[in-house]
Write a protein that holds these residues in place. Structure first.
Motif, PDB file in Angstrom:
ATOM      1  N   ASP A  22       1.076  -0.936  -0.280  1.00  0.00           N
ATOM      2  CA  ASP A  22       0.053  -0.154   0.157  1.00  0.00           C
ATOM      3  C   ASP A  22       1.019   1.165  -0.272  1.00  0.00           C
ATOM      4  O   ASP A  22       0.746   2.460   0.633  1.00  0.00           O
ATOM      5  N   SER A 148       2.498   6.297  -6.647  1.00  0.00           N
ATOM      6  CA  SER A 148       1.517   7.439  -5.900  1.00  0.00           C
ATOM      7  C   SER A 148       2.282   8.228  -7.084  1.00  0.00           C
ATOM      8  O   SER A 148       1.256   9.087  -7.717  1.00  0.00           O
ATOM      9  N   GLY A 152      -0.594   8.989  -9.586  1.00  0.00           N
ATOM     10  CA  GLY A 152      -1.387  10.241  -8.891  1.00  0.00           C
ATOM     11  C   GLY A 152      -2.597   8.996  -7.354  1.00  0.00           C
ATOM     12  O   GLY A 152      -3.251   9.491  -7.693  1.00  0.00           O
ATOM     13  N   PHE A 153      -1.735   7.927  -7.569  1.00  0.00           N
ATOM     14  CA  PHE A 153      -2.109   7.025  -6.600  1.00  0.00           C
ATOM     15  C   PHE A 153      -1.705   7.374  -4.982  1.00  0.00           C
ATOM     16  O   PHE A 153      -2.175   6.413  -3.959  1.00  0.00           O
ATOM     17  N   THR A 154      -1.098   9.096  -5.191  1.00  0.00           N
ATOM     18  CA  THR A 154      -1.360   9.070  -3.270  1.00  0.00           C
ATOM     19  C   THR A 154      -2.349   8.537  -2.268  1.00  0.00           C
ATOM     20  O   THR A 154      -1.914   8.703  -1.318  1.00  0.00           O
ATOM     21  N   GLY A 155      -3.805   9.091  -2.888  1.00  0.00           N
ATOM     22  CA  GLY A 155      -4.418   8.306  -2.075  1.00  0.00           C
ATOM     23  C   GLY A 155      -5.199   7.167  -2.300  1.00  0.00           C
ATOM     24  O   GLY A 155      -5.436   6.599  -1.160  1.00  0.00           O
ATOM     25  N   VAL A 156      -4.787   6.709  -2.933  1.00  0.00           N
ATOM     26  CA  VAL A 156      -5.274   5.847  -4.021  1.00  0.00           C
ATOM     27  C   VAL A 156      -4.667   4.113  -3.125  1.00  0.00           C
ATOM     28  O   VAL A 156      -5.130   3.218  -2.376  1.00  0.00           O
ATOM     29  N   ARG A 157      -2.963   4.333  -2.388  1.00  0.00           N
ATOM     30  CA  ARG A 157      -2.427   3.295  -1.918  1.00  0.00           C
ATOM     31  C   ARG A 157      -1.958   2.154  -2.935  1.00  0.00           C
ATOM     32  O   ARG A 157      -2.722   0.784  -2.783  1.00  0.00           O
ATOM     33  N   PHE A 187       0.716  -7.286   7.867  1.00  0.00           N
ATOM     34  CA  PHE A 187       0.145  -6.849   6.800  1.00  0.00           C
ATOM     35  C   PHE A 187      -1.271  -7.529   6.324  1.00  0.00           C
ATOM     36  O   PHE A 187      -1.030  -8.899   6.664  1.00  0.00           O
ATOM     37  N   ASN A 188      -1.967  -7.262   5.453  1.00  0.00           N
ATOM     38  CA  ASN A 188      -2.984  -8.034   5.201  1.00  0.00           C
ATOM     39  C   ASN A 188      -3.748  -8.234   3.157  1.00  0.00           C
ATOM     40  O   ASN A 188      -4.241  -8.815   2.621  1.00  0.00           O
ATOM     41  N   ALA A 190      -2.485  -5.297  -0.603  1.00  0.00           N
ATOM     42  CA  ALA A 190      -2.960  -3.858  -0.362  1.00  0.00           C
ATOM     43  C   ALA A 190      -4.676  -4.216  -1.201  1.00  0.00           C
ATOM     44  O   ALA A 190      -4.922  -4.823  -1.117  1.00  0.00           O
ATOM     45  N   SER A 191      -5.200  -3.096  -1.164  1.00  0.00           N
ATOM     46  CA  SER A 191      -6.423  -2.937  -2.052  1.00  0.00           C
ATOM     47  C   SER A 191      -6.810  -3.679  -2.937  1.00  0.00           C
ATOM     48  O   SER A 191      -6.172  -3.283  -3.623  1.00  0.00           O
ATOM     49  N   SER A 192      -7.419  -4.864  -3.053  1.00  0.00           N
ATOM     50  CA  SER A 192      -7.948  -5.439  -3.977  1.00  0.00           C
ATOM     51  C   SER A 192      -8.484  -3.916  -5.256  1.00  0.00           C
ATOM     52  O   SER A 192      -7.758  -4.495  -7.084  1.00  0.00           O
ATOM     53  N   VAL A 193      -8.514  -3.623  -5.412  1.00  0.00           N
ATOM     54  CA  VAL A 193     -10.117  -2.765  -5.970  1.00  0.00           C
ATOM     55  C   VAL A 193      -8.827  -1.636  -6.383  1.00  0.00           C
ATOM     56  O   VAL A 193      -7.731  -1.384  -7.964  1.00  0.00           O
ATOM     57  N   ALA A 194      -7.218  -0.585  -5.303  1.00  0.00           N
ATOM     58  CA  ALA A 194      -5.821  -0.657  -6.093  1.00  0.00           C
ATOM     59  C   ALA A 194      -5.544  -1.155  -6.863  1.00  0.00           C
ATOM     60  O   ALA A 194      -4.894  -1.139  -7.710  1.00  0.00           O
TER      61      ALA A 194
END
Lengths: 305, 459
Positions: A22, A148, A152-157, A187-188, A190-194
């Motif tokens: 992330d 990031s 532009g993924f600074t918020g998406v992680r 840790f588990n 990074a978000s699957s969506v990200a």
């Protein structure tokens, strides 16, 4: 897999050596070093007010006098060497020869390099984008990177770390195995969506779209670089990273920061915030809407003319 | 040379052989190493990689070496994979890893999709967010889960999951604290403690790490530790409703726990990830107990309510009045960790979280929780009807007693004979041996099928 193919093609990095995360900032603390994390983990020793340094950390000065690459012949051995290139905050990208020196230095000392390549996408000349372009690096280096500043993924992680199979502790134990254990326990994933976004970034269409955005930010950096240069100030960076590093010799960087903020309503970052070697410099970031960058450039020219 | 010929054969257990203990998979190769005495050759097995491989001079973190094996759930996954290789046509049913299976309600995924698309617009794009979480989400978490409990929204730190928060809390506490866990308990508490250097070595005879206090939770004590016999530790990890036992602590029990912590000056880390699975009569938050704000941190998660195990969203509450012994607020240090070692949960996941807490989202989550609770009942009834002593019911886990049996053996037997993956109780601590955890996450038909197979095996 896509990360290995897109960024490490021909460098022999395999899919199983890439750990998706992330973000580089989070990976750094998982690797447990960098200044603040080193302090948090309890290895940094006491902070010395006078020098502005922590006792147990070796600070490798990077300035125009040494071409923003540390004089390794006078650098003491440490177990871990953090190295960021293209560099935040100076914007300098180490050359192939310099990185070869760094790898050789690490090899001679049995040290590990943690190479932060978060700004690799901003390289415009043929400076290396990955430490693994350097022969021998796989036995001494971990590379961290991020979507990031690239997407532009600074918020998406979303980010990743490469831990080569060949990187071994002194007792022969593979670093990768321990890193995997950390990643599974602390840790588990990074978000699957990200991650779905990440995959799209590495598609042909996605990658092309992102290089346009990168070029846009670099255009901003060029405008800012020119603005400061035109005022007779020595500016660095801006060519391989979206940061411009401006020298205000003899001045306190916090004072410069305050003056710029007060008189032009522009927020920059005082170089001192990045370490004692940053004193006398201010970092100006090229992230912004073009109109704002042009406006900022105009205000700066008016301030210092 | 005849000596060389002898040595080229695989290592035997002869007394002249020396096998170096290696922690990693490597093919050993016999190497002729001349010994000091003339004419005698010592046979030494040297891992192939180490012969020619370069090693750095960086010592391995000794704390990592203390860990016994892989984290529990990847280990279960390995066994599951091996089983599938052996029986490629097996209709494997996974009731092992506690992973949600039902789709995320539409109201929540469309909010995430909407947020994702907004990121492609100038007005809707956002970069770095507050590391502590988006204000609207913190407020919604506060009003949904802590209404009437004097928890403020700025006591809430949004994260990418309780498991990650547990490790961040361990970094916050540092190496020099002592900790207590329930036995059995979720493996992340113990493993993160080992990694931080809070423990001594693993003692194989008792299956415990030195310096961790294991608070036994068994049917005999109603799955609540006898606090009168528990020595003081700095930190107490307490999960209720409990993974793996499914037991929920009562108001009286939690009052005892808070009193105990207050008396000892300890900090409770209360894991309430399964709160929505227990009845309204049982406490859902530690802060329902008077005095808890001075002694407890609470961590929770959207994973098991909204199916967010892959989306990654949770939160931790650190009350302002929780202080270290020198008066320094714990929340200030946690905030520093969150700002330095983390960068906030994904903005898309947070948009999903906000939708979860809308009236429609809450109703949808209730339905999902209800579904898994029904699965839990079905599994409990099955084992009960087979004459087993069964526990749980307040969390989506069923804790089945197999008295006198080794739980890994039972796990293997169930896997081999019914192709159902469960989790051996000893994976959660020594007091878990003799028990099997059956997770209630699964499609209804799979749960029914698994129960049918259990009935056949144990009738």
């Amino acid at each position: 897999m896509a990360i290995a193919e897109t960024f490490y093609r021909d460098l022999g990095v395999k899919g199983n050596e890439v750990f998706v995360s992330d973000g580089a900032q989070c990976d750094i603390s998982r690797l447990q070093a960098y200044i603040d994390c080193g302090v948090i983990v309890g290895r940094a020793g006491n902070f010395q007010e006078k020098t502005g340094t922590y006792d147990n950390i070796v600070y490798m000065k990077c300035g125009p006098e040494n071409n923003f690459f540390p004089d390794l012949s006078t650098t003491s051995r440490t177990d871990i060497i953090f190295f960021c290139s293209p560099n935040n905050p100076t914007g300098y990208a180490a050359s192939r020869q310099q990185l070869q020196q760094l790898v050789d230095f690490a090899k001679a000392n049995g040290s590990m390099i943690i190479y932060d390549s978060a700004y690799a996408a901003y390289v415009t000349d043929d400076s290396p984008r990955s430490i693994f372009e350097i022969p021998g690096a796989k036995e001494v280096a971990i590379e961290i990177s991020s979507f990031s500043k690239f997407a532009g993924f600074t918020g998406v992680r979303l980010g990743w770390t490469v831990v080569p199979e060949e990187l071994l502790y002194s007792n022969g134990f593979p670093v990768m195995k321990d890193y995997n254990r950390i990643v599974c326990t602390c840790f588990n994933g990074a978000s699957s969506v990200a991650q779905a976004g990440g995959l799209a970034c590495l598609s042909k269409e996605g990658y092309r779209a992102l290089t346009t955005v990168v070029d846009y930010y670099m255009g901003n950096a060029e405008i800012l670089f020119d603005a400061f240069s035109s005022l007779g100030l020595k500016a660095y960076g801006g060519k391989n990273a979206p940061y411009v590093w401006v020298h205000f010799p003899g001045m306190s960087s916090w004072d410069v920061f305050n003056e710029i903020l007060e008189k032009t309503h522009i927020v920059t970052i005082p170089g001192r915030g990045f370490g004692p070697g940053g004193e006398g410099y201010v970092r100006v970031s090229g992230f912004g809407h073009r109109e704002r960058i042009l406006e900022a450039s105009m205000r700066l020219k008016n301030l210092y003319k | 040379m005849s000596v060389m010929q002898q040595l080229s054969s695989p290592i035997s257990s002869s007394s002249s052989a020396f096998l170096s203990h290696s922690n990693f998979n490597s093919r050993s190769k016999n190497v002729w190493v001349p010994a000091k005495r003339i004419g005698i050759c010592k046979c030494v097995a040297v891992p192939q990689e180490a012969q020619t491989a370069y090693t750095t001079k960086v010592s391995r973190n000794a704390n990592m070496a203390k860990l016994q094996a892989g984290y529990l759930f990847p280990e279960i996954a390995r066994r599951r994979a091996a089983h599938l290789l052996k029986y490629p046509d097996a209709q494997l049913i996974s009731l092992g890893i506690g992973d949600t299976t039902e789709p995320i309600p539409e109201v929540i995924t469309s909010a995430m999709a909407k947020r994702a698309h907004e990121l492609s617009t100038l007005e809707g794009y956002s970069g770095y967010g507050d590391e502590q979480g988006e204000k609207a989400l913190r407020a919604a978490i506060c009003s949904t889960f802590y209404s009437g409990l004097t928890v403020d929204q700025d006591d809430i730190f949004v994260s990418d999951g309780a498991k990650c928060d547990i490790s961040r809390l361990q970094v916050l506490f540092g190496a020099n604290v002592t900790m207590a866990v329930q036995d059995p308990s979720y493996p992340a508490y113990v493993d993160s403690s080992v990694i931080m250097g809070q423990t001594g070595q693993f003692q194989k005879d008792v299956q415990k790490f030195q310096r961790i206090e294991y608070m036994k939770c068994t049917p005999e004590n109603g799955f609540f530790p006898d606090l009168s016999s528990v020595p003081r530790t700095d930190i107490i990890f307490f999960c209720s409703p409990n993974n793996p036992t499914g037991a929920a602590a009562t108001r009286e029990q939690l009052t005892q726990l808070v009193k105990f912590a207050k008396h000892n000056g300890s900090i409770i880390v209360y894991d309430s990830a399964y709160a929505m699975y227990t009845s309204k009569d049982n406490p859902h938050s530690i802060y329902e107990i008077p005095g808890a704000k001075e002694v407890a941190i609470e961590t929770s998660s959207f994973s098991k309510y909204a199916g967010f195990t892959g989306v990654r969203l949770g939160w931790t509450v650190v009350p302002k009045i929780l202080l270290f012994s020198d008066g320094f607020p714990v929340a200030k240090d946690f905030n520093r960790i969150v700002c330095t070692s983390f960068n906030g949960a994904s903005n898309i996941a947070q948009a999903g979280g906000l939708a979860c807490l809308s009236p429609e989202g809450l109703k949808a989550m209730d339905d999902v929780v209800g579904f898994y609770k029904e699965n839990t009942n079905i599994i409990m009834e099955t084992f009960d009807s087979l004459g087993f002593k069964v526990y749980g019911g307040n969390a989506p886990y069923v804790w089945v007693h197999f008295p006198g049996r080794n739980s890994w053996d039972v796990f293997s037997e169930i896997l081999e004979k019914t192709h159902v993956v469960t989790t051996p109780g000893s994976g959660f601590g020594p007091a878990g041996d003799g028990f099997i955890r059956v997770s209630a996450f699964g499609h209804r038909k799979n749960v029914l099928e698994a129960c049918k197979r259990f009935k056949q095996l144990y009738k």
